[in-house]
Design an enzyme around this catalytic site. Structure first.
Site, mmCIF file in Angstrom:
data_model
loop_
_atom_site.group_PDB
_atom_site.id
_atom_site.type_symbol
_atom_site.label_atom_id
_atom_site.label_comp_id
_atom_site.label_asym_id
_atom_site.label_seq_id
_atom_site.Cartn_x
_atom_site.Cartn_y
_atom_site.Cartn_z
ATOM 1 N N LYS A 51 37.675 50.431 36.017
ATOM 2 C CA LYS A 51 37.085 51.730 36.369
ATOM 3 C C LYS A 51 37.486 52.848 35.413
ATOM 4 O O LYS A 51 36.838 53.890 35.350
ATOM 5 C CB LYS A 51 37.429 52.100 37.807
ATOM 6 N N SER A 304 37.872 41.804 37.475
ATOM 7 C CA SER A 304 37.722 43.261 37.379
ATOM 8 C C SER A 304 38.990 44.071 37.577
ATOM 9 O O SER A 304 39.035 45.236 37.191
ATOM 10 C CB SER A 304 36.645 43.722 38.367
#
Ligand SMILES: *Cc1c(COP(=O)(O)O)cnc(C)c1O
Length: 321
Positions: A51, A304
């Site tokens: 992110k 991720s």
């Protein structure tokens, strides 16, 4: 829609804050998958999750005046962490609104990176309301977790790296929540080759994008506890970008069981000595449990992030052998 040029601009903008992550072949998965499988290790980012790419691109694109007023984010964790980290690196004030469901390890990490933590309400939506209050009353800029062109373009830089690392990939497995990650990757990968299959993976209960695609419009569903806590949260009734982009670019979405997610986490520890959080292990879990029918000749799996509460993590992997 977000033009591909924005992804290239993002790459130039975020280079000093964001790492180019490694891409490693996973022979243990290649056999059951009947094709090559490689892992894209976003766990290597300074904040432990991808992110930071979107957050860095968004914050760096703000005007000097906006940067001076400060930024605010609402997040189940990794996005808040990314905004706190990027802002502190740039000397910008960051307020992070989270619900009381946020894992303690993530809350502490946000504080550690210099973010001002605001714990508010029971859901992502409550935290979002608080962020908009701060925008309206104190002039802070809201850094959206996924539904923003700069954020999508930032996540899309993963796709550019994949094209360089493995021009032969024909399938990409992507964890799917709000859809910023998969929209960005699909945008950059498909701009190069529209035939690459983009597969979105969510947990069985609370898969808001999956249900919204089925309904043909953004829907709201209750949050249920899951190992993939970073995939919780709505896509917003007034979703502007990711719902349309996912509809256009994503070839398939699947729901992955909690048992498969746990097996993904255990596999990454056992075979690669990689700590992955549930959301990040969902692709590996789906391959191990053959949740997705075919994987193609060379599949990339996006791992991720690694921000999992240590106690929760050890509970899952403790019988790994
Ligand atoms: C946010 C997040 C996702 C999902 O990304 P979206 O852009 O919301 O679809 C997947 N994995 C991790 C670790 C995340 O933090």
């Amino acid at each position: 829609m977000v033009p591909i040029q924005q992804v290239w601009e993002a790459r130039r903008r975020i280079g000093t804050l964001v790492r180019k992550t490694s891409f490693r072949e996973c022979p243990f998965l290649s056999e059951p998958s009947k094709g090559r499988v490689s892992l894209k290790m976003e766990t290597e980012q300074p904040t432990g999750a991808f992110k930071i790419r979107g957050a860095a691109n968004k914050i760096l694109s703000l005007s000097d005046e906006e940067q001076a007023r400060g930024v605010v984010a609402y997040s189940t964790g990794n996005h808040g962490l990314a905004v706190a980290y990027v802002a502190s690196q740039l000397g910008i004030d960051a307020h992070i609104c989270v619900s009381n469901r946020v894992p303690r390890a993530k809350a502490e990490a946000i504080r550690k990176f210099g973010g001002k933590l605001e714990i508010y309400g029971d859901s992502q939506d409550d935290a979002g309301r608080r962020a908009r209050e701060l925008r309206d009353h104190e002039g802070l800029t809201v850094i959206e977790p996924f539904d923003d062109p700069h954020v999508i373009a930032g996540q899309g830089t993963i796709g550019l790296e994949l094209l360089e690392e493995a021009p032969d990939i024909d399938t990409v497995f992507v964890p799917l929540s709000g859809g910023g990650l998969i929209s960005g990757i699909a945008l950059s990968v498909k701009a190069n080759n529209p035939n690459v299959r983009i597969v979105g993976l969510s947990m069985e209960r609370g898969a808001v994008m999956h249900e919204s695609l089925k309904a043909g419009r953004p829907v709201e569903i209750a949050e249920v506890e899951t190992l993939a806590d970073s995939l919780l949260g709505g896509i917003g009734r007034d979703n502007r970008y990711t719902f349309a982009m996912v509809k256009q670019y994503v070839d398939e979405t699947y729901l992955v069981s909690e048992a498969a997610i746990a097996d993904g986490m255990k596999f990454l520890m056992k075979r690669h000595r990689i700590v992955a959080e549930g959301a990040a292990a969902i692709g590996v879990g789906a391959l191990l449990h053959q949740t997705v029918p075919a994987t193609g000749k060379h599949a990339a799996v996006i791992v991720s992030g690694k921000n999992v509460d240590p106690a929760a993590y050890f509970k899952v992997v403790n019988d790994v052998s």
